[in-house]
Design an enzyme around this catalytic site. Structure first.
Site, PDB file in Angstrom:
ATOM      1  N   LYS A  58      67.316  17.860 -74.009  1.00  0.00           N
ATOM      2  CA  LYS A  58      67.904  18.037 -72.804  1.00  0.00           C
ATOM      3  C   LYS A  58      69.307  17.256 -72.612  1.00  0.00           C
ATOM      4  O   LYS A  58      70.375  17.984 -72.450  1.00  0.00           O
ATOM      5  CB  LYS A  58      66.901  17.549 -71.634  1.00  0.00           C
ATOM      6  CG  LYS A  58      65.770  18.329 -71.367  1.00  0.00           C
ATOM      7  CD  LYS A  58      64.754  17.844 -70.270  1.00  0.00           C
ATOM      8  CE  LYS A  58      63.200  18.607 -70.331  1.00  0.00           C
ATOM      9  NZ  LYS A  58      62.296  17.955 -69.298  1.00  0.00           N
ATOM     10  N   ALA A  74      65.287  13.191 -69.642  1.00  0.00           N
ATOM     11  CA  ALA A  74      64.027  12.621 -69.174  1.00  0.00           C
ATOM     12  C   ALA A  74      63.114  13.738 -69.328  1.00  0.00           C
ATOM     13  O   ALA A  74      63.219  14.911 -69.007  1.00  0.00           O
ATOM     14  CB  ALA A  74      63.930  11.910 -67.797  1.00  0.00           C
ATOM     15  N   ASP A  75      61.792  13.229 -69.696  1.00  0.00           N
ATOM     16  CA  ASP A  75      60.377  14.251 -69.593  1.00  0.00           C
ATOM     17  C   ASP A  75      59.364  13.506 -69.467  1.00  0.00           C
ATOM     18  O   ASP A  75      59.296  12.228 -69.667  1.00  0.00           O
ATOM     19  CB  ASP A  75      60.822  14.921 -71.184  1.00  0.00           C
ATOM     20  CG  ASP A  75      59.577  16.070 -70.747  1.00  0.00           C
ATOM     21  OD1 ASP A  75      59.896  17.056 -70.431  1.00  0.00           O
ATOM     22  OD2 ASP A  75      58.480  16.029 -71.453  1.00  0.00           O
ATOM     23  N   GLN A  76      58.251  14.110 -68.920  1.00  0.00           N
ATOM     24  CA  GLN A  76      57.051  13.635 -68.755  1.00  0.00           C
ATOM     25  C   GLN A  76      55.958  14.441 -69.238  1.00  0.00           C
ATOM     26  O   GLN A  76      56.002  15.502 -69.233  1.00  0.00           O
ATOM     27  CB  GLN A  76      56.747  13.265 -67.123  1.00  0.00           C
ATOM     28  CG  GLN A  76      55.429  12.648 -67.085  1.00  0.00           C
ATOM     29  CD  GLN A  76      55.188  12.362 -65.223  1.00  0.00           C
ATOM     30  OE1 GLN A  76      55.397  13.449 -64.491  1.00  0.00           O
ATOM     31  NE2 GLN A  76      55.209  10.994 -64.947  1.00  0.00           N
TER      32      GLN A  76
END
Length: 198
Positions: A58, A74-76
């Site tokens: 990203k 950011a990622d979760q």
């Protein structure tokens, strides 16, 4: 001052940064998340590696349009007993997902990556453990009705900062990690790079 860009459309992540005093602009990245997850699974990588790969991808996509800026990706990911969960497509899928999590402990893994001009400068991965209480189906149906479309906005089908708190019997871990980003280490990076006062 160095510009800070969040490579995300997540209002929660943007609000976290803004409330912590970071001036940030948001520019979502077009990424095929499912393809990345499938690739990571095929390689036998842990869920942390998938979150990191997505966060970096990203940031790299967005950095091209913002020369000189610090771009945060950011990622979760949600992992429960080896299964990876995605955001539900509809309310029926959210109901099914919450039934699968009922009475079990899962991990939320959050990652942030910072890049500038195509160079990765920093990353951090953190996880939290959440135990979903053994709720009744009557509670679940009421919860989904009251939460409405918000259940589709997160990988776990809950906003723990609101009505979703009723789903849990135990939560272990950093609050910001649960909300979707390891904020405190990120703020330390931004201070070290002159974005915030040391």
């Amino acid at each position: 001052m160095t510009a800070v860009v969040l490579a995300s459309g997540s209002r929660t992540r943007a609000l976290m940064l803004e409330q912590a005093g970071v001036t940030v602009s948001c520019h979502p990245a077009a990424v095929d998340e499912e393809e990345v997850k499938l690739s990571c699974r095929a390689e036998g990588l842990p869920v942390e590696a998938a979150a990191e790969a997505l966060a970096e991808l990203k940031a790299m996509r967005v950095t091209r349009r913002h020369p000189g800026a610090l771009v945060i990706g950011a990622d979760q990911m949600l992992e429960c007993e080896g299964d990876w969960f995605d955001k539900p497509a509809d309310r029926a899928a959210a109901r099914d997902q919450l039934l699968r999590l009922r009475g079990r402990t899962h991990r939320l893994v959050s990652c942030a990556v910072v890049v500038r001009d195509g160079e990765r400068l920093w990353h951090q991965v953190q996880s939290a453990r959440l135990t979903v209480r053994p709720f009744t189906e009557a509670f679940l149906d009421d919860y989904i009705d009251r939460a409405g479309e918000r259940v589709l906005g997160s990988v776990g089908c809950y906003q723990i900062e609101g009505l979703g708190a009723q789903l849990f019997s135990r939560v272990e871990g950093d609050w910001f990690t649960i909300l979707g980003m390891p904020l405190l280490p990120l703020l330390g990076f931004l201070r070290a790079h002159g974005v915030l006062v040391e």
